[in-house]
Scaffold this motif. Structure first.
Motif, mmCIF file in Angstrom:
data_model
loop_
_atom_site.group_PDB
_atom_site.id
_atom_site.type_symbol
_atom_site.label_atom_id
_atom_site.label_comp_id
_atom_site.label_asym_id
_atom_site.label_seq_id
_atom_site.Cartn_x
_atom_site.Cartn_y
_atom_site.Cartn_z
ATOM 1 N N ARG A 56 62.099 29.803 53.193
ATOM 2 C CA ARG A 56 63.409 29.153 53.222
ATOM 3 C C ARG A 56 63.204 27.653 53.113
ATOM 4 N NH1 ARG A 56 66.638 31.374 50.999
ATOM 5 N NH2 ARG A 56 67.768 29.460 51.430
ATOM 6 N N GLU A 58 65.350 23.825 51.930
ATOM 7 C CA GLU A 58 66.544 23.151 51.428
ATOM 8 C C GLU A 58 66.167 22.416 50.150
ATOM 9 O OE1 GLU A 58 69.810 23.294 51.860
ATOM 10 O OE2 GLU A 58 69.193 24.578 53.519
ATOM 11 N N LEU A 114 66.612 31.931 46.006
ATOM 12 C CA LEU A 114 66.193 30.560 46.304
ATOM 13 C C LEU A 114 65.915 29.796 45.015
ATOM 14 C CD1 LEU A 114 65.337 28.280 48.148
ATOM 15 C CD2 LEU A 114 63.118 29.405 48.456
ATOM 16 N N TYR A 116 67.415 30.273 42.148
ATOM 17 C CA TYR A 116 68.731 29.873 41.623
ATOM 18 C C TYR A 116 69.253 28.630 42.339
ATOM 19 C CZ TYR A 116 68.942 34.754 39.969
ATOM 20 O OH TYR A 116 68.691 35.965 39.392
ATOM 21 N N GLU A 117 69.124 28.623 43.669
ATOM 22 C CA GLU A 117 69.617 27.479 44.459
ATOM 23 C C GLU A 117 68.957 26.191 44.002
ATOM 24 O OE1 GLU A 117 69.370 27.789 48.765
ATOM 25 O OE2 GLU A 117 69.831 29.939 48.589
ATOM 26 N N ALA A 121 70.857 23.027 42.354
ATOM 27 C CA ALA A 121 70.876 21.765 43.089
ATOM 28 C C ALA A 121 70.281 20.612 42.294
ATOM 29 C CB ALA A 121 70.108 21.924 44.409
#
Lengths: 184, 184
Positions: A56, A58, A114, A116-117, A121
């Motif tokens: 995980r 950010e 993740l 894709y994120e 972003a």
């Protein structure tokens, strides 16, 4: 049990990692092991690919940084000695059983969301919307798997930054050929 | 013998394709088979991957056309039912034996030199000299292998032209970020 499974994979290989051998090494009865894991493949999968909780992260929006962190974390799973011993064996069993697991990604590595994120972003003019992130992810997955499984490919050094550069190229907005600067 | 091996791979899978089974189906004695092929893996390899004689092609210099022809021919080998059954099994055996074959490419697919030729023959400003063709070839190989071995990836349609587009992007000369046209 999971630790014993990983130890056996490294020491005895995929073929030697039987439920019986795991039971002997761990001191847990085979019946108890089968209560928890329906098959040898599932046991090995969970031992080697415990899922990607630790991955995980950010996304920062700096695509090259985010991809480098992503690749380092993802790749770490493939190069563990127990994973090298397990991947081809697990894959062979899936192919042989013609089993498709629609509810989970390959090898429990549900990292696609993740990825894709990270792409979503990305800030700046670095992602061409016409490129399908799934296509790029499949190329990345294939590259990491083949590096883990095929010695001749794995021997070639491919540092993370070079792989990141290739992924950035895949996503990069294309300039019309006429607008490209001439090269000598 | 080779034909019997391919038939068994499709009907019985990798595990069921033993030298004994090949002998029974082909009517050739196991001793004769072992005289010709030192091991079961070598027999299966030669049955499934007879080498790439038919793939000899003269590059035209039009990179997208040449890559499309190359991919179609290369990919055809991976999607044969006998190849699907064999690839993961062969790879698992190589990983288990930790055997490296420095004298030949993965799965007898010595197509790397042809790939170099195609890149070298590309006309126009389409190949960035700083991109290592080996890196791109490994990505292509990984993509094709994973599509053959992992059902979830193989189910996704990836037509040749989209894969060609991705390879062209990998080779494409990069424009400095400041020189990139603004996107709305």
């Amino acid at each position: 049990v999971l630790e014993a499974t990983r130890t056996l994979l490294v020491e005895k290989g995929y073929a030697g990692t039987t439920v019986q051998a795991v039971a002997t090494l761990s001191g847990v009865a085979t019946s108890a092991i089968y209560r928890r894991w329906p098959s040898r493949v599932r046991l090995i999968e969970e031992a080697v690919f415990p899922g990607f909780g630790p991955l995980r992260m950010e996304p920062t929006g700096r695509l090259s940084d985010d991809l480098a962190r992503f690749i380092d974390a993802y790749q770490a799973t493939f190069v563990l000695p127990s994973a090298r011993a397990a991947i081809a064996g697990i894959t062979a069993e899936y192919v042989a059983s013609q089993q498709v697991q629609p509810d989970q990604d390959y090898l429990r590595l549900t990292v696609r969301p993740l990825f894709y994120e990270i792409i979503a972003a990305a800030s700046g003019d670095v992602v061409d919307a016409s490129v399908d992130p799934d296509d790029v992810f499949d190329m990345l997955l294939g590259t990491l798997v083949i590096r883990s499984m095929v010695p001749l490919v794995g021997q070639r050094a491919l540092p993370t930054e070079r792989l990141v550069d290739l992924l950035l190229r895949l996503f990069s907005p294309q300039v019309e050929p006429t607008a490209r600067p001439e090269r000598a």
